[in-house]
Design a protein around this motif. Structure first.
Motif, PDB file in Angstrom:
ATOM      1  N   ILE A 160       0.844  -1.199   0.000  1.00 51.23           N
ATOM      2  CA  ILE A 160       0.000   0.000   0.000  1.00 51.23           C
ATOM      3  C   ILE A 160       0.879   1.248   0.000  1.00 51.23           C
ATOM      4  N   PHE A 161       1.918   1.251   0.817  1.00 53.32           N
ATOM      5  CA  PHE A 161       2.835   2.393   0.852  1.00 53.32           C
ATOM      6  C   PHE A 161       3.610   2.510  -0.459  1.00 53.32           C
ATOM      7  N   ARG A 162       3.984   1.382  -1.070  1.00 54.39           N
ATOM      8  CA  ARG A 162       4.675   1.418  -2.362  1.00 54.39           C
ATOM      9  C   ARG A 162       3.790   2.055  -3.424  1.00 54.39           C
TER      10      ARG A 162
ATOM     11  N   ARG B 127      -9.756   4.938   3.802  1.00 53.72           N
ATOM     12  CA  ARG B 127     -10.037   4.134   5.009  1.00 53.72           C
ATOM     13  C   ARG B 127      -8.883   3.191   5.332  1.00 53.72           C
ATOM     14  N   VAL B 128      -8.299   2.582   4.315  1.00 49.88           N
ATOM     15  CA  VAL B 128      -7.207   1.644   4.550  1.00 49.88           C
ATOM     16  C   VAL B 128      -5.994   2.382   5.107  1.00 49.88           C
ATOM     17  N   LEU B 129      -5.672   3.527   4.530  1.00 53.37           N
ATOM     18  CA  LEU B 129      -4.537   4.310   5.033  1.00 53.37           C
ATOM     19  C   LEU B 129      -4.795   4.794   6.456  1.00 53.37           C
ATOM     20  N   THR B 130      -6.041   5.158   6.746  1.00 51.85           N
ATOM     21  CA  THR B 130      -6.401   5.579   8.103  1.00 51.85           C
ATOM     22  C   THR B 130      -6.241   4.420   9.078  1.00 51.85           C
ATOM     23  N   LYS B 131      -6.649   3.231   8.656  1.00 52.97           N
ATOM     24  CA  LYS B 131      -6.492   2.048   9.512  1.00 52.97           C
ATOM     25  C   LYS B 131      -5.024   1.713   9.733  1.00 52.97           C
TER      26      LYS B 131
END
Length: 129
Positions: free
Chosen positions: A40-42, A55-59
């Motif tokens: 996800i960070f890549r 939402r995924v980044l917040t989680k």
């Protein structure tokens, strides 16, 4: 490239970085970042292509906060280990959401020091959004 030079210097300082993070302990106790979270960070670093919703980044940010709180509750250094290519991105999120959390790459750690994995950040419940 200053970012790449910084990472190379960090690798050369692995012994000193590891010593500072483990303190008086014989081993380095740290959380690790789940490989799917690293992806996800890549994706975010590659111009945002393929980045899931916020939402995924917040989680993930909340998971980093939790890892920091858990380490503090155990009276251990707050450390998360990740792949070298995403260390800076993870560190930027950690600075905003989990102050005091040290983010290091596997290359920043002295290989002669034993490691204890305390948690996997970004595991199934975070990434199932």
């Amino acid at each position: 490239d200053t970012a790449e030079l910084t990472e190379l210097v960090r690798q050369r300082l692995a012994r000193q970085i590891t010593a500072a993070l483990r303190g008086e302990a014989v081993d380095l106790r740290a959380a690790i970042l789940d490989p799917r979270a690293e992806e996800i960070f890549r994706a975010a670093g590659a111009g945002g292509r393929g980045v899931p919703d916020a939402r995924v980044l917040t989680k993930l940010a909340a998971a980093l906060e939790k890892a920091a709180r858990d380490a503090a509750a155990r009276d251990e250094p707050m450390v998360v280990v990740t792949a070298p290519d995403v260390r800076r991105a993870v560190s930027a999120v950690a600075q905003r959401h989990a102050p005091g959390l040290s983010v290091v790459s596997y290359r920043d750690i002295d290989p002669s020091v034993p490691r204890v994995t305390r948690a996997v950040v970004g595991n199934e419940e975070v990434l199932s959004a």
